[in-house]
Design a protein around this motif. Structure first.
Motif, short mmCIF file in Angstrom:
data_model
loop_
_atom_site.label_atom_id
_atom_site.label_comp_id
_atom_site.label_asym_id
_atom_site.label_seq_id
_atom_site.Cartn_x
_atom_site.Cartn_y
_atom_site.Cartn_z
N ASP A 223 14.29 -6.82 -3.33
CA ASP A 223 13.56 -6.26 -4.47
C ASP A 223 12.95 -7.38 -5.31
O ASP A 223 11.81 -7.27 -5.78
N ALA A 224 13.71 -8.44 -5.51
CA ALA A 224 13.24 -9.54 -6.35
C ALA A 224 11.99 -10.19 -5.75
O ALA A 224 11.01 -10.48 -6.46
N SER B 279 0.78 -1.24 0.00
CA SER B 279 0.00 0.00 0.00
C SER B 279 0.81 1.28 0.00
O SER B 279 0.22 2.35 -0.09
N ASP B 280 2.12 1.23 0.10
CA ASP B 280 2.87 2.49 0.11
C ASP B 280 3.94 2.53 -0.99
O ASP B 280 4.92 3.24 -0.88
N GLY B 281 3.70 1.76 -2.03
CA GLY B 281 4.67 1.78 -3.12
C GLY B 281 5.81 0.81 -2.92
O GLY B 281 6.66 0.68 -3.77
N GLY B 282 5.85 0.17 -1.79
CA GLY B 282 6.80 -0.90 -1.58
C GLY B 282 8.06 -0.53 -0.85
O GLY B 282 8.63 -1.36 -0.14
N SER C 93 4.34 -6.60 -7.00
CA SER C 93 4.40 -5.45 -7.90
C SER C 93 3.14 -5.29 -8.74
O SER C 93 2.72 -4.17 -9.06
N GLU C 94 2.50 -6.39 -9.10
CA GLU C 94 1.32 -6.30 -9.96
C GLU C 94 0.11 -5.68 -9.26
O GLU C 94 -0.85 -5.27 -9.92
N GLY D 204 -3.26 -14.61 -3.97
CA GLY D 204 -2.60 -15.88 -3.68
C GLY D 204 -1.40 -16.17 -4.54
O GLY D 204 -1.16 -17.33 -4.90
N LYS D 205 -0.62 -15.15 -4.87
CA LYS D 205 0.59 -15.37 -5.67
C LYS D 205 1.55 -16.25 -4.87
O LYS D 205 1.91 -15.92 -3.73
#
Length: 489
Positions: A295-296, A281-284, A303-304, A378-379
């Motif tokens: 990051d990965a 929720s905050d851009g990550g 990211s999606e 559920g990724k």
């Protein structure tokens, strides 16, 4: 800021370990002594709450439409909506916060600001304590050594030294001062003043599973790039209201019992920390840093759905069986200590966490949440793709990959009777083997409490301060009563 006292059984258990005066019937007074409860519906309950204390407690001034739905979802799962700091803990509620007029009511604001001008009070900032000074012949603490502005300084104590450095630094300072496991002190070159094998042991913490994100179809959650704007800032500054008063979206709490707890005991083993925001929720950037995500990992899993409307459930295990420990890195007080948390080393903890995750998924599937279009993101987690999704094996893997501390380190200088070889302090919080030294902080807990430990630590401080006053007032009365008018030392 979360105000959770814990469960009455936590404190009755402490007393059963040989710590008289620490049962729930005794310590409830100290929770109430601090409290200035600003919520009328809670303040009217005089059995469990009080007004007029230093510490302001209130509900958040702002809730999203998800807030009430969270409570309704808990009801759908068969739980009551209640005051989790009252007669019963199992159930769902809005969080109570240490908050005053929409801003944090920290321990400093509550307890230090009102007395900062007293002539017998001095607060030294930017000061690093290096050890407690203890006379090796008498085994009495007589002062504290510290570094300030690059210089070694000493302050002396006529009566006693109070160590309140927290569950990490208190055991570190005890060991640097020669109080700790004999073999370890000798290993790092610290002269042993008293062999106390329990110092630094029994480390406990609350951990929670991250990344349980539920997408919704309505623009109502806490999304930072939408809510941090001039309108929100003005609302916060002028009316002390609005989304900027939210504690990162934490709106509701749920205390539930998995199949590994006895539901009839009202001693739940999982706390749901329920947020109208979540990992994405905050851009990550902040989440990646706070959660230790690469990051990965973040890009693959979240990211999606970056900055989409979501809510999150963080199942937090309340009574871990795994135990860690703290050691000195060296005899240099400026070196950080070594922490071995040993999270999830006991299979019971994995089992409880897994059941907590499954309950969180069920929470997101209630009709109360589905009316917002809730569906679980559920990724599969990167290192668990080889396992069938949503099986026990998959969740066991996911738990080990994305579990995070809630920063409730405690229990590393535990309180106990003299017959307990691992006890560091007695029920009066006096350090065994040394006169004139007490520890008053989260480290003295024998076991961690059922919930966020902000409130219990303040309770320990309230009770500890009363113990100090009672001891020295009694001694003063005895001294004056005998005709000896010298001040007791």
């Amino acid at each position: 800021m979360l105000y959770i006292r814990g469960n009455r059984r936590d404190f009755d258990q402490w007393e059963s370990f040989g710590n008289p005066g620490w049962g729930y019937r005794d310590i409830l007074y100290y929770f109430k002594k601090s409290e200035d409860q600003r919520n009328p519906y809670l303040a009217k309950d005089k059995i469990y709450h009080q007004t007029g204390g230093y510490l302001t407690i209130q509900d958040a001034p702002y809730n999203t439409p998800l807030g009430v739905a969270f409570l309704e979802a808990g009801q759908e799962m068969g739980y009551d909506i209640l005051d989790v700091n009252g007669a019963q803990q199992t159930g769902f509620a809005f969080y109570q916060y240490t908050m005053r007029r929409a801003t944090r009511c920290s321990a400093a604001k509550a307890f230090i600001r009102p007395i900062r001008l007293r002539p017998n009070f001095h607060l030294a900032l930017w000061t690093h304590v290096t050890r407690v000074l203890i006379d090796p012949a008498t085994k009495r603490a007589y002062g504290v050594e510290f570094i300030r502005e690059g210089k070694r300084q000493v302050v002396y104590a006529r009566k006693e030294v109070i160590l309140s450095a927290g569950a990490i630094n208190s055991p570190q300072l005890l060991m640097l001062s020669g109080i700790g496991p004999k073999e370890h002190l000798q290993e790092v070159g610290v002269p042993v003043l008293y062999n106390s094998p329990g110092v630094g042991q029994n480390l406990q913490d609350h951990i929670a599973v991250g990344g349980l994100v539920f997408l919704i179809d309505q623009p109502i959650s806490i999304v930072m790039n939408r809510l941090v704007n001039i309108n929100s800032a003005l609302r916060y500054a002028i009316t002390e209201d609005g989304p900027l008063t939210s504690s990162v979206g934490l709106e509701a709490v749920g205390f539930i019992s998995t199949k590994y707890a006895n539901a009839s005991d009202d001693w739940p083993d999982i706390e749901f920390m329920i947020t109208s925001s979540s990992t994405n929720s905050d851009g990550g950037t902040h989440v990646k840093n706070a959660h230790g995500l690469s990051d990965a990992f973040y890009n693959e899993v979240f990211s999606e759905i970056n900055n989409r409307d979501v809510f999150g459930v963080f199942p937090m295990m309340l009574r871990p069986m795994s135990r860690g420990f703290i050691k000195l890195r060296s005899s240099n007080p400026l070196h950080y200590p070594l922490m071995y948390h040993n999270y999830l080393t006991h299979p019971h903890d994995v089992n409880v966490m897994r059941e907590g995750v499954k309950a969180a998924i069920a929470f997101g599937q209630t009709s109360s949440m589905r009316r917002f279009g809730a569906r679980f993101h559920g990724k599969p987690l990167p290192n668990c793709k080889h396992l069938p999704l949503f099986t026990d094996e998959y969740w066991n893997c996911a738990i080990r990959q994305y579990t995070m501390t809630i920063y409730h380190m405690s229990c590393t200088a535990k309180m106990g009777p003299a017959t307990d070889p691992m006890a560091v302090v007695d029920p009066q919080l006096r350090v065994y083997g040394v006169k004139g030294l007490r520890v008053i902080d989260a480290s003295i807990m024998p076991t961690i409490t059922n919930g966020n430990i902000n409130a219990p630590v303040m309770m320990i401080a309230e009770k500890g301060s009363d113990m100090i006053k009672q001891q020295w007032m009694r001694r003063k009365r005895r001294t004056y009563g005998s005709g000896n008018f010298s001040v007791a030392a």
